[in-house]
Design an enzyme around this catalytic site. Structure first.
Site, mmCIF file in Angstrom:
data_model
loop_
_atom_site.group_PDB
_atom_site.id
_atom_site.type_symbol
_atom_site.label_atom_id
_atom_site.label_comp_id
_atom_site.label_asym_id
_atom_site.label_seq_id
_atom_site.Cartn_x
_atom_site.Cartn_y
_atom_site.Cartn_z
ATOM 1 N N LYS A 63 0.933 12.177 4.776
ATOM 2 C CA LYS A 63 1.155 11.205 5.852
ATOM 3 C C LYS A 63 1.705 9.901 5.297
ATOM 4 O O LYS A 63 2.664 9.323 5.829
ATOM 5 C CB LYS A 63 -0.162 10.971 6.601
ATOM 6 C CG LYS A 63 -0.090 9.976 7.754
ATOM 7 C CD LYS A 63 -0.523 8.559 7.364
ATOM 8 C CE LYS A 63 -1.998 8.466 7.035
ATOM 9 N NZ LYS A 63 -2.414 7.060 6.761
ATOM 10 N N LYS A 102 0.824 -1.212 0.000
ATOM 11 C CA LYS A 102 0.000 0.000 0.000
ATOM 12 C C LYS A 102 0.860 1.265 0.000
ATOM 13 O O LYS A 102 0.564 2.232 -0.714
ATOM 14 C CB LYS A 102 -0.937 0.006 1.213
ATOM 15 C CG LYS A 102 -1.770 1.281 1.360
ATOM 16 C CD LYS A 102 -2.698 1.503 0.170
ATOM 17 C CE LYS A 102 -3.398 2.855 0.222
ATOM 18 N NZ LYS A 102 -4.361 2.958 1.323
#
Length: 304
Positions: A244, A175
């Site tokens: 992030k 991911k």
């Protein structure tokens, strides 16, 4: 896991809410939890149950699922004082869809395992539309036996489900690689469209040609058609969240001594975007920042 399973879904944000609603539609008894009361109200209107604290749910449900915005929140929910694991019964299964660090996946798995709790790290890709339509890509790390027994609920949420390894953090590795590329593509789209417009070419014309050329990408399609062309940057995936994830990718790279020469520059660019106020907007809003920079440069040039 049968349709009689009780599920708690913690985190009813842009992704979590439609995922939880799809589970309700599939016949599961689902309890939703969010810090924002409006999100819980929307879930209740869709047939979900609300009003039960996570610590209590951990004693009563069969599965807890989470879709949370930061590693810090995930850590607090699972490992914090009076958190889920502290209160869980030993037959509980945990499935975390958040994008965190592989190391945090491993930490939660280790603590869960000590109590006999099953855990899967299962970050997702496919944007809000994928969450709504139940077509997400789900990247699962964890014990294969737990993955296999969880497949019925995972199939409600996604079309492309991958078991990537016994390590709980393996799905997160993939991911973060995915979102690193998304960071590249998003900035490329922003610069390409803004430069083309500055050269006097219509943005739609640029898209029509490049979408059937090697410059095409799914992020170009998403960012242009969904946001830039509509001049609507209400977030599907915010600049804050992309930044992030890029920082998490950098942290992951640093742990194995892998340099990210372009990735480092991207972090600087998206940090600047956040500082300029684009953080809460969709990541495609960096296009607006590029346009702003062009206009500022032109103003300086004209004055000189």
């Amino acid at each position: 896991m049968s349709n009689l399973s009780k599920i708690a879904f913690i985190g009813l944000g842009n992704m979590g809410l439609p995922m939880a609603i799809n589970l309700v539609k599939a016949g599961y008894e689902v309890y939703g939890v969010d810090t924002i009361s409006e999100a819980e109200h929307k879930f209740s209107q869709a047939g979900g149950k609300i009003g039960v604290a996570p610590a209590i749910l951990a004693k009563e449900v069969d599965i807890i699922m989470t879709s949370l915005p930061t590693p810090q929140i995930v850590e607090k929910v699972y490992l914090g004082e009076n958190g889920v694991i502290e209160n869980a019964h030993p037959l509980l299964t945990i499935i975390d869809f958040s994008t965190i660090s592989p190391q945090l996946n491993e930490n939660v798995y280790t603590v869960s395992k000590e109590k006999g709790i099953d855990y899967l790290g299962a970050p997702v890709s496919g944007s809000v539309s994928g969450a709504v339509n139940g077509t997400l890509t789900i990247m699962v790390g964890g014990e294969k036996s737990v993955y296999e027994k969880s497949l019925p609920v995972l199939h409600v949420l996604g079309d492309n489900i991958f078991h990537l390894g016994e390590s709980a953090g393996t799905g997160t590795v993939i991911k973060l690689l995915n979102n690193l590329m998304i960071g590249f593509y998003t900035e490329a789209v922003a610069e390409t469209v803004a430069l083309g417009e500055q050269m006097g070419v219509d943005a739609q014309t640029i898209y029509d040609v490049l979408s059937v050329s090697f410059g095409q990408s799914r992020i170009y399609e998403r960012n242009y058609k969904g946001y830039i062309a509509r001049n609507d940057f209400n977030p599907g995936f915010s600049t804050n969240l992309l930044l992030k994830d890029l920082k998490l990718a950098k942290q992951m790279a640093a742990e194995v001594g892998s340099p990210l020469p372009i990735g480092d520059q991207l972090i600087d660019l998206y940090t600047k975007a956040v500082e300029k106020g684009y953080g809460p907007q969709d990541m495609s809003a960096v296009y607006l920042m590029v346009k702003e920079s062009i206009e500022e440069n032109n103003l300086v040039t004209s004055k000189n």
